[in-house]
Design a protein around this motif. Sequence first.
Motif, PDB file in Angstrom:
ATOM      1  N   ALA A 173       0.854  -1.353  -0.048  1.00 41.33           N
ATOM      2  CA  ALA A 173      -0.111   0.009  -0.085  1.00 41.33           C
ATOM      3  C   ALA A 173       0.722   1.298  -0.062  1.00 41.33           C
ATOM      4  CB  ALA A 173      -0.900   0.078   1.360  1.00 41.33           C
ATOM      5  N   LYS A 174       0.615   2.140  -0.794  1.00 39.75           N
ATOM      6  CA  LYS A 174       1.344   3.360  -0.989  1.00 39.75           C
ATOM      7  C   LYS A 174       0.417   4.384  -0.424  1.00 39.75           C
ATOM      8  CE  LYS A 174       1.700   2.899  -5.407  1.00 39.75           C
ATOM      9  NZ  LYS A 174       1.942   3.373  -6.695  1.00 39.75           N
ATOM     10  N   ILE A 175       0.914   5.028   0.794  1.00 44.86           N
ATOM     11  CA  ILE A 175      -0.132   5.796   1.465  1.00 44.86           C
ATOM     12  C   ILE A 175       0.419   7.301   1.569  1.00 44.86           C
ATOM     13  CG2 ILE A 175      -0.850   6.108   3.766  1.00 44.86           C
ATOM     14  CD1 ILE A 175      -1.355   3.360   2.792  1.00 44.86           C
ATOM     15  N   ALA A 176      -0.425   8.178   1.155  1.00 45.83           N
ATOM     16  CA  ALA A 176      -0.482   9.468   1.402  1.00 45.83           C
ATOM     17  C   ALA A 176      -1.086  10.186   2.648  1.00 45.83           C
ATOM     18  CB  ALA A 176      -0.729  10.342   0.032  1.00 45.83           C
ATOM     19  N   VAL A 177      -0.481  11.060   3.485  1.00 43.25           N
ATOM     20  CA  VAL A 177      -1.263  11.597   4.768  1.00 43.25           C
ATOM     21  C   VAL A 177      -1.417  13.180   4.446  1.00 43.25           C
ATOM     22  CG1 VAL A 177      -0.994  11.670   7.320  1.00 43.25           C
ATOM     23  CG2 VAL A 177      -0.303   9.571   5.856  1.00 43.25           C
ATOM     24  N   LEU A 178      -2.543  13.474   4.680  1.00 42.93           N
ATOM     25  CA  LEU A 178      -2.643  15.076   4.524  1.00 42.93           C
ATOM     26  C   LEU A 178      -3.653  15.382   5.810  1.00 42.93           C
ATOM     27  CD1 LEU A 178      -2.866  17.492   2.455  1.00 42.93           C
ATOM     28  CD2 LEU A 178      -5.162  16.703   2.046  1.00 42.93           C
TER      29      LEU A 178
END
Length: 206
Positions: free
Chosen positions: A46-51
């Motif tokens: 899983a490639k995760i982006a956190v905003l």
Amino acid sequence: ELHARTEPKLLPGSEAAVGHSNVCGQGCDAPAPAPAAVPAAGATAAKIAVLTASDRAAGGIYEDKSGPAVVEMLKLFSERHGTLSPTFVEQKVVPDDEEVIFTSMKAWSESKACDVVITTGGTGFGPRDVTPEATRRLVQRLADGLSRAMAWQTSLLEPRSVLSRGVCGVTKEQVLIVNLPGHPNAVRQCLSVLLPVLPHLLRMLR
């Protein structure tokens, strides 16, 4: 009194604790239940982006702690259960501005740099809480079951968690977006509900 303390109902196996609302912005101390793994064959990448959406964190008034809480929980889940192999490709703090939040998520989705965008903050009823509105502009298919499950399960620890308006859904690029509240403990509690099913959800999207 805006932030009355409560005696939470406990999930089986949880330690007794008291805490503020998950969405009140105060110093919650109710612990998050340890996420239970759902059996799966091998680890799902899983490639995760956190905003993080927060005027004060973006302005340097205080340090962002909810974004790092997302990273912490994902790493912990991966180490304990081996069903998810996360890679963190983006981590960003922006003000509570609908257009800025929308543009950030849209760019990540269209570039296909990530499989999942997890946002924190801006899910309450304040005039600057606009993360759900930005998310609804982007997702094509809502995942209301995820939002309802997180609100209901965490309400057993803190009844006011149902005041979070967080949205979950999938963009046209098949990127999952999940809105979480802005307090680190609320983040941990919600992820204890999401993470056990996340590997299977990602495999369904592929």
